[in-house]
Design a protein around this motif. Structure first.
Motif, PDB file in Angstrom:
ATOM      1  N   CYS A  83       0.817  -1.227   0.000  1.00 27.69           N
ATOM      2  CA  CYS A  83       0.000   0.000   0.000  1.00 27.69           C
ATOM      3  C   CYS A  83       0.845   1.270   0.000  1.00 27.69           C
ATOM      4  O   CYS A  83       0.413   2.306   0.527  1.00 27.69           O
ATOM      5  N   ASP A 153       3.074  -6.924  -6.995  1.00 28.32           N
ATOM      6  CA  ASP A 153       1.808  -7.182  -6.312  1.00 28.32           C
ATOM      7  C   ASP A 153       1.310  -5.906  -5.640  1.00 28.32           C
ATOM      8  O   ASP A 153       2.087  -5.141  -5.076  1.00 28.32           O
ATOM      9  N   SER A 154       0.003  -5.674  -5.737  1.00 27.44           N
ATOM     10  CA  SER A 154      -0.672  -4.568  -5.061  1.00 27.44           C
ATOM     11  C   SER A 154      -0.044  -3.225  -5.458  1.00 27.44           C
ATOM     12  O   SER A 154      -0.015  -2.883  -6.638  1.00 27.44           O
ATOM     13  N   TYR A 182      -3.125  -8.301  -8.615  1.00 26.52           N
ATOM     14  CA  TYR A 182      -4.087  -7.366  -8.004  1.00 26.52           C
ATOM     15  C   TYR A 182      -3.492  -5.969  -7.788  1.00 26.52           C
ATOM     16  O   TYR A 182      -3.400  -5.482  -6.662  1.00 26.52           O
ATOM     17  N   TYR A 194     -15.089  -2.500  -4.480  1.00 25.93           N
ATOM     18  CA  TYR A 194     -14.681  -1.750  -3.290  1.00 25.93           C
ATOM     19  C   TYR A 194     -15.808  -1.745  -2.262  1.00 25.93           C
ATOM     20  O   TYR A 194     -15.565  -1.817  -1.051  1.00 25.93           O
ATOM     21  N   LEU A 208      -6.353   0.271   1.722  1.00 29.13           N
ATOM     22  CA  LEU A 208      -5.823   0.532   0.392  1.00 29.13           C
ATOM     23  C   LEU A 208      -5.857   2.020   0.058  1.00 29.13           C
ATOM     24  O   LEU A 208      -4.862   2.595  -0.397  1.00 29.13           O
ATOM     25  N   THR A 246      -6.418 -11.607 -10.442  1.00 25.31           N
ATOM     26  CA  THR A 246      -7.446 -11.033  -9.576  1.00 25.31           C
ATOM     27  C   THR A 246      -7.887 -12.055  -8.531  1.00 25.31           C
ATOM     28  O   THR A 246      -7.747 -13.265  -8.723  1.00 25.31           O
ATOM     29  N   ASP A 250     -11.488  -9.364  -3.272  1.00 21.82           N
ATOM     30  CA  ASP A 250     -10.538  -8.249  -3.224  1.00 21.82           C
ATOM     31  C   ASP A 250     -11.268  -6.961  -3.595  1.00 21.82           C
ATOM     32  O   ASP A 250     -11.984  -6.925  -4.602  1.00 21.82           O
ATOM     33  N   LEU A 252     -10.041  -4.616  -5.064  1.00 18.98           N
ATOM     34  CA  LEU A 252      -9.474  -4.187  -6.339  1.00 18.98           C
ATOM     35  C   LEU A 252      -9.926  -5.037  -7.528  1.00 18.98           C
ATOM     36  O   LEU A 252      -9.536  -4.749  -8.664  1.00 18.98           O
ATOM     37  N   ARG A 253     -10.726  -6.047  -7.286  1.00 21.50           N
ATOM     38  CA  ARG A 253     -11.069  -7.006  -8.344  1.00 21.50           C
ATOM     39  C   ARG A 253     -11.594  -6.325  -9.610  1.00 21.50           C
ATOM     40  O   ARG A 253     -11.124  -6.605 -10.725  1.00 21.50           O
ATOM     41  N   HIS A 280      -7.361 -10.210  -1.283  1.00 18.74           N
ATOM     42  CA  HIS A 280      -6.189  -9.414  -1.640  1.00 18.74           C
ATOM     43  C   HIS A 280      -4.988  -9.880  -0.813  1.00 18.74           C
ATOM     44  O   HIS A 280      -5.089 -10.100   0.389  1.00 18.74           O
TER      45      HIS A 280
END
Length: 311
Positions: A83, A153-154, A182, A194, A208, A246, A250, A252-253, A280
């Motif tokens: 993050c 990642d992320s 993701y 979200y 996030l 994904t 999550d 963020l999907r 996630h």
């Protein structure tokens, strides 16, 4: 809802819910970083490396994982998540060893500076400078600098994609493939996922979005800065082949699915692989998640299929 989660993941989520769903805004940055580091207990087995060491490139620390002694191995550049406020070598060590072992590549992880101590564009500049040096000097690690892949990642997925944009727009080289697990893409969190997955699944919407906010340092940047709001860009054409990962639960999907459509509509070779029953960050949970173990194997296979080991 937890009935639809993979067993090992379900236990973690139920524990999180039972503990009152701790809010990241009530934690200090030190506590957030310590919590992320503690999660490495769930990361699974750690294969031995032929070489493993920290180096410095243009003032940026990198950690090199070489699975066996051989020259001209392909290079996987890894952009770690967290993050924008946490993460580093320690949080990703086991996955990086696993990836090096399974992909038969030299994995080089970049330790970029973190928010809130360092705001945008520090992390983006750090990884970009490191990537340029890896291209120039990766052969001294036994790597083939003509065979480079990106994995992130992320927040690291966001940084990997932003780095590819910079390389493309500067008309420099591009990675053979970028694999984005993701990635954090929408700093405003407007997608349906979200709302659906933002409170109960450990990595919450607030966690996030607060990371984005701390890194941006200025609310206007979240909408106006193309390197932060990547989905608002229009220059996707010419990006390298892209594999997206994904997770069903999550936040963020949906934005990753949106990125997939944007890439395809701009003629970029792109494939999106969806994992059901996971959350996630599941890539780092191979000690408790069968899907995580399968994902690492699949990512390694994609790298192998996108590169070759030279004699």
């Amino acid at each position: 809802m937890t009935n639809y989660l993979e067993e090992g993941i379900r236990e973690l989520v139920e524990e999180f819910i039972a503990s009152g769903k701790p809010c990241p805004s009530k934690q200090t940055i030190t506590e957030r970083r310590a919590g992320y580091l503690a999660s490495t207990a769930l990361a699974g087995s750690s294969p031995e490396m032929a070489q493993e060491f920290i180096d410095e490139l243009d003032g940026i620390q990198v950690k090199v994982y070489k699975p066996f002694e051989r020259a001209n191995l392909p290079i996987t550049v890894y952009f770690h998540g967290g993050c924008f406020v946490s993460g580093g070598f320690e949080t990703h060590d086991i996955q990086l060893r696993q990836l090096a072992h399974l992909s038969a590549t030299i994995v080089i992880c970049i330790k970029y500076r973190l928010a809130p101590e360092h705001i945008y564009p520090t992390a983006h500049d750090d990884v970009y400078r490191a990537v340029l040096r890896i291209k120039e000097q990766g052969n001294r690690y036994g790597g083939n600098t003509e065979q480079i892949c990106f994995v992130g990642d992320s927040a690291g997925g966001q940084l990997a994609l932003a780095t590819s944009f910079r390389l493309k727009n500067q008309k420099l080289w591009l990675p053979a493939i970028q694999i984005l697990l993701y990635p954090m893409l929408d700093p405003l969190g407007k997608s349906d996922s979200y709302q659906q997955n933002g409170t109960d699944f450990i990595i919450t919407a607030q966690m996030l979005l607060s990371g984005f906010q701390l890194y941006a340092g200025d609310a206007e940047r979240l909408t106006n800065e193309p390197e932060l709001n990547l989905l608002a860009r229009h220059d996707f054409q010419g990006l390298p082949p892209t594999r997206l990962i994904t997770a069903e639960f999550d936040p963020l999907r949906d934005e990753v699915a949106q990125l997939h459509q944007l890439l395809l509509s701009h003629g970029v070779e792109a494939y999106c692989e969806h994992y059901s029953g996971v959350i996630h960050g599941f890539f780092q949970l191979s000690g408790v998640s069968q899907s995580a173990r399968r994902c690492i194997q699949n990512v390694a296979s994609v790298i192998k299929n996108s590169t070759r080991i030279s004699d």
